[in-house]
Scaffold this motif. Sequence first.
Motif, mmCIF file in Angstrom:
data_model
loop_
_atom_site.group_PDB
_atom_site.id
_atom_site.type_symbol
_atom_site.label_atom_id
_atom_site.label_comp_id
_atom_site.label_asym_id
_atom_site.label_seq_id
_atom_site.Cartn_x
_atom_site.Cartn_y
_atom_site.Cartn_z
ATOM 1 N N ARG A 59 -8.092 -7.600 -1.656
ATOM 2 C CA ARG A 59 -7.291 -7.161 -2.797
ATOM 3 C C ARG A 59 -7.346 -8.249 -3.864
ATOM 4 O O ARG A 59 -6.885 -9.378 -3.637
ATOM 5 C CB ARG A 59 -5.854 -6.887 -2.384
ATOM 6 C CG ARG A 59 -5.005 -6.268 -3.490
ATOM 7 C CD ARG A 59 -3.606 -5.942 -2.992
ATOM 8 N NE ARG A 59 -2.863 -5.161 -3.983
ATOM 9 C CZ ARG A 59 -1.596 -4.754 -3.823
ATOM 10 N NH1 ARG A 59 -0.958 -5.042 -2.693
ATOM 11 N NH2 ARG A 59 -0.994 -4.057 -4.774
ATOM 12 N N ASP B 35 -4.279 1.083 -11.301
ATOM 13 C CA ASP B 35 -3.153 0.548 -12.092
ATOM 14 C C ASP B 35 -3.525 -0.682 -12.912
ATOM 15 O O ASP B 35 -2.732 -1.623 -13.030
ATOM 16 C CB ASP B 35 -1.974 0.200 -11.165
ATOM 17 C CG ASP B 35 -1.519 1.384 -10.341
ATOM 18 O OD1 ASP B 35 -1.553 2.512 -10.870
ATOM 19 O OD2 ASP B 35 -1.149 1.189 -9.171
ATOM 20 N N SER C 87 -3.952 -14.121 -2.526
ATOM 21 C CA SER C 87 -3.603 -12.758 -2.139
ATOM 22 C C SER C 87 -2.652 -12.786 -0.946
ATOM 23 O O SER C 87 -2.801 -13.601 -0.036
ATOM 24 C CB SER C 87 -4.869 -11.968 -1.782
ATOM 25 O OG SER C 87 -5.757 -11.935 -2.864
ATOM 26 N N ASP D 233 -6.469 -4.384 -8.546
ATOM 27 C CA ASP D 233 -5.336 -3.715 -9.198
ATOM 28 C C ASP D 233 -4.479 -4.706 -9.982
ATOM 29 O O ASP D 233 -3.337 -4.405 -10.343
ATOM 30 C CB ASP D 233 -4.487 -2.942 -8.181
ATOM 31 C CG ASP D 233 -3.878 -3.810 -7.091
ATOM 32 O OD1 ASP D 233 -4.121 -5.046 -7.108
ATOM 33 O OD2 ASP D 233 -3.157 -3.276 -6.228
ATOM 34 N N ASP D 234 -5.037 -5.883 -10.274
ATOM 35 C CA ASP D 234 -4.376 -6.880 -11.117
ATOM 36 C C ASP D 234 -5.418 -7.418 -12.099
ATOM 37 O O ASP D 234 -6.321 -8.167 -11.725
ATOM 38 C CB ASP D 234 -3.818 -8.019 -10.259
ATOM 39 C CG ASP D 234 -3.104 -9.080 -11.080
ATOM 40 O OD1 ASP D 234 -3.167 -9.032 -12.323
ATOM 41 O OD2 ASP D 234 -2.491 -9.984 -10.471
ATOM 42 N N GLN E 82 0.600 -1.227 5.715
ATOM 43 C CA GLN E 82 1.070 -1.918 4.521
ATOM 44 C C GLN E 82 0.063 -1.895 3.373
ATOM 45 O O GLN E 82 0.309 -2.504 2.336
ATOM 46 C CB GLN E 82 1.390 -3.382 4.874
ATOM 47 C CG GLN E 82 2.519 -3.541 5.867
ATOM 48 C CD GLN E 82 2.716 -5.009 6.238
ATOM 49 O OE1 GLN E 82 1.884 -5.636 6.876
ATOM 50 N NE2 GLN E 82 3.859 -5.556 5.826
ATOM 51 N N VAL E 83 -1.050 -1.203 3.530
ATOM 52 C CA VAL E 83 -2.068 -1.222 2.484
ATOM 53 C C VAL E 83 -1.572 -0.462 1.260
ATOM 54 O O VAL E 83 -0.757 0.462 1.362
ATOM 55 C CB VAL E 83 -3.403 -0.599 2.960
ATOM 56 C CG1 VAL E 83 -3.935 -1.334 4.174
ATOM 57 C CG2 VAL E 83 -3.253 0.885 3.237
ATOM 58 N N PRO E 84 -2.043 -0.836 0.068
ATOM 59 C CA PRO E 84 -1.665 -0.101 -1.145
ATOM 60 C C PRO E 84 -2.058 1.368 -1.060
ATOM 61 O O PRO E 84 -3.067 1.722 -0.429
ATOM 62 C CB PRO E 84 -2.452 -0.819 -2.242
ATOM 63 C CG PRO E 84 -2.718 -2.184 -1.697
ATOM 64 C CD PRO E 84 -2.890 -1.998 -0.220
ATOM 65 N N ALA E 85 -1.286 2.206 -1.711
ATOM 66 C CA ALA E 85 -1.524 3.651 -1.649
ATOM 67 C C ALA E 85 -2.911 4.028 -2.141
ATOM 68 O O ALA E 85 -3.505 5.003 -1.678
ATOM 69 C CB ALA E 85 -0.460 4.379 -2.469
ATOM 70 N N ALA E 86 -3.469 3.251 -3.073
ATOM 71 C CA ALA E 86 -4.756 3.580 -3.677
ATOM 72 C C ALA E 86 -5.896 3.605 -2.671
ATOM 73 O O ALA E 86 -6.914 4.265 -2.890
ATOM 74 C CB ALA E 86 -5.087 2.588 -4.796
#
Length: 434
Positions: free
Chosen positions: A94, A206, A65, A176-177, A73-77
């Motif tokens: 993550r 996502d 990761s 998210d992957d 910088q964190v993902p919008a989610a």
Amino acid sequence: MTTQTILPVDSEQLRVLSERNGEPSWLAEDRQKALELAGKLELPVFEKTKIERWKLNDYGQHKQSEVIASIGQVPAAIADLVKEQQEGGLIIQRNSGAVYVKLSEELAAQGVIFTDLQTAVKEHADLVKAHLNTVIKAEENSLSALHAALWNGGVFAYVPKNVELNVPLQAVFLTDDATATFAPHVLLVVESHSSVTYVDNYVSADLAAPVLHNGAVEVVANAGAKVRYATVHQFGEQVTDISIRRATLGNDAAIEWIVGEMNNGNTASNTMSVLKGNGSNSDAKIIAVGSGSQKLNYTTQAQHFGKNSASQMITRAVMREEASSIINGITKIEKGATKADGQQTERVLMLSPKARGDANPILLIDEDDVTAGHAASVGQVNREQVYYLMSRGISRAEAERLIIYGFLAPVVSEIPLEGLQHQLQSLVERKLGQ
């Protein structure tokens, strides 16, 4: 019962992964033993739920990761979940590993440890080795063994003796992957006469394919320790969530579980307190909302060994559309646990003729000098209440909303964390389509 025979990695792949992560030899050996067990053991039994029909092999591969330098910088989610979580400590995982770890200087100066578990096995090896996989053992079933073999990222929190934390430790776990393994392990060790509040959120975003979350939580609360553990699961429908949470309590230790089950996919969870010490106390509050065609199984357990120990568990679940739920409450009072008191309540409210709910209160008593009780109910929205409210000028939708919130209020209102109350209310509204 079904034997788990499909393993996501082989022994050589696991060895390479341990080497790549720089893990100590004791952990690498433990992982190998757990992987061997996983191929021999059977799946866990969740009452009246055939999890062998679920997607239990979507582990993906371990992926490194990318660390982030700041909260910005964190993902919008997960941005809304972390914007105000800065006072005590914060860990963000993550997919396969931690990407952000922060602990306040004030807490670090008191000897508090709060870091991801993969870092802790190297920097605090003695502490981790003494407690990891001791509350939830790898040999219990194939899923616990696979978790012990494959866990990644995770949280390690250690609170020294006589330290009371006034600010929470918090974590966010994001998948998210769909090609990446996602199996965080949370280990909390709280020494004598200390206190801590820990809060975490499990989120997905996502995802292009199914993901299995096979997670474990171990809490060790020593004599006189006070632990408040709050967790909210809000995975999307692509995630199958298997979560095992368990705490062991010493003399006069106490734990408060606050669990919000707000997933959109199939979910099986077990939240258990083992009251080993005299005067120990467990209080579990679980709220859940099911929608779509979800299959849900929530089990809450209290096992009493200590004299004068007390447990209370309250579960309230709302099922809509074609969702079905099995709600189990199990209180076990062992021989010798005199003066123990175990109370439980399970209630399910169904909003659709096709929704299903099953509440199962179970008392297992091996000691005479105890107090125990249970209550359970399953039913539809009371139409007389709806008509009464409509007669006062309230729309049907608003009337049903008020009844639902009134149903959940006895649990939500007792949550001592205001921010968590608001979050759960917002998630309930989202799941109910309001």
